[in-house]
Motif scaffolding. Structure first.
Motif, short mmCIF file in Angstrom:
data_model
loop_
_atom_site.label_atom_id
_atom_site.label_comp_id
_atom_site.label_asym_id
_atom_site.label_seq_id
_atom_site.Cartn_x
_atom_site.Cartn_y
_atom_site.Cartn_z
N PRO A 25 -0.94 7.95 -5.77
CA PRO A 25 -1.88 8.05 -4.65
C PRO A 25 -3.34 8.10 -5.10
O PRO A 25 -4.21 7.53 -4.45
N ARG A 26 -3.62 8.76 -6.21
CA ARG A 26 -5.00 8.82 -6.68
C ARG A 26 -5.47 7.46 -7.18
O ARG A 26 -6.65 7.13 -7.07
N GLY A 27 -4.57 6.66 -7.71
CA GLY A 27 -4.94 5.33 -8.19
C GLY A 27 -5.38 4.41 -7.05
O GLY A 27 -6.32 3.63 -7.21
N LEU A 28 -4.71 4.52 -5.92
CA LEU A 28 -5.09 3.71 -4.76
C LEU A 28 -6.47 4.11 -4.25
O LEU A 28 -7.32 3.26 -3.99
N GLY A 74 0.81 -1.20 0.00
CA GLY A 74 0.00 0.00 0.00
C GLY A 74 0.85 1.26 0.00
O GLY A 74 0.53 2.25 -0.66
N GLU A 75 1.95 1.22 0.72
CA GLU A 75 2.87 2.35 0.77
C GLU A 75 3.53 2.57 -0.59
O GLU A 75 3.64 3.71 -1.07
N LEU A 76 3.94 1.49 -1.23
CA LEU A 76 4.55 1.58 -2.56
C LEU A 76 3.55 2.11 -3.57
O LEU A 76 3.87 2.99 -4.37
#
Length: 105
Positions: free
Chosen positions: A46-49, A38-40
């Motif tokens: 960030p928007r994709g996550l 999740g950090e990677l």
């Protein structure tokens, strides 16, 4: 079969690249911190996550995100790439041609 094998090798390469990053970070700081998936993902996009979380919770199954995907996102990234890579390479390994069992002469 070759596509599965290629994807497996890509996963294995990603696992070793992330593990290499973790080792280099350890050598620089002298404290082990394995980067989490999740950090990677957040560092890269960030928007994709956040988008993936919204899609899964709204359109797939809301209960799938919290216990299942969140758990996987909290694992070390190299492990998340290594396990599917090994599985794909093992499933789609190149089989040797078996000699036919014709006993005709």
């Amino acid at each position: 079969m070759i596509v599965g094998r290629i994807i497996g090798w890509i996963f294995l390469a990603a696992a070793f690249m992330v593990l290499g990053h973790d080792i280099l970070q350890y050598l620089n700081t002298e404290s082990w911190h394995s980067i989490l998936l999740g950090e990677l993902w957040y560092d890269l996009n960030p928007r994709g996550l956040n988008f993936m979380q919204a899609i899964i919770q709204r359109y797939v199954l809301a209960a799938l995100w919290d216990p299942v995907i969140t758990t996987v996102l909290l694992w070390p990234a190299w492990l998340d790439f290594l396990v599917p890579g090994i599985i794909l390479v093992a499933i789609f390994h190149k089989r040797r041609n078996q000699k036919s069992s014709n006993f005709s002469t």
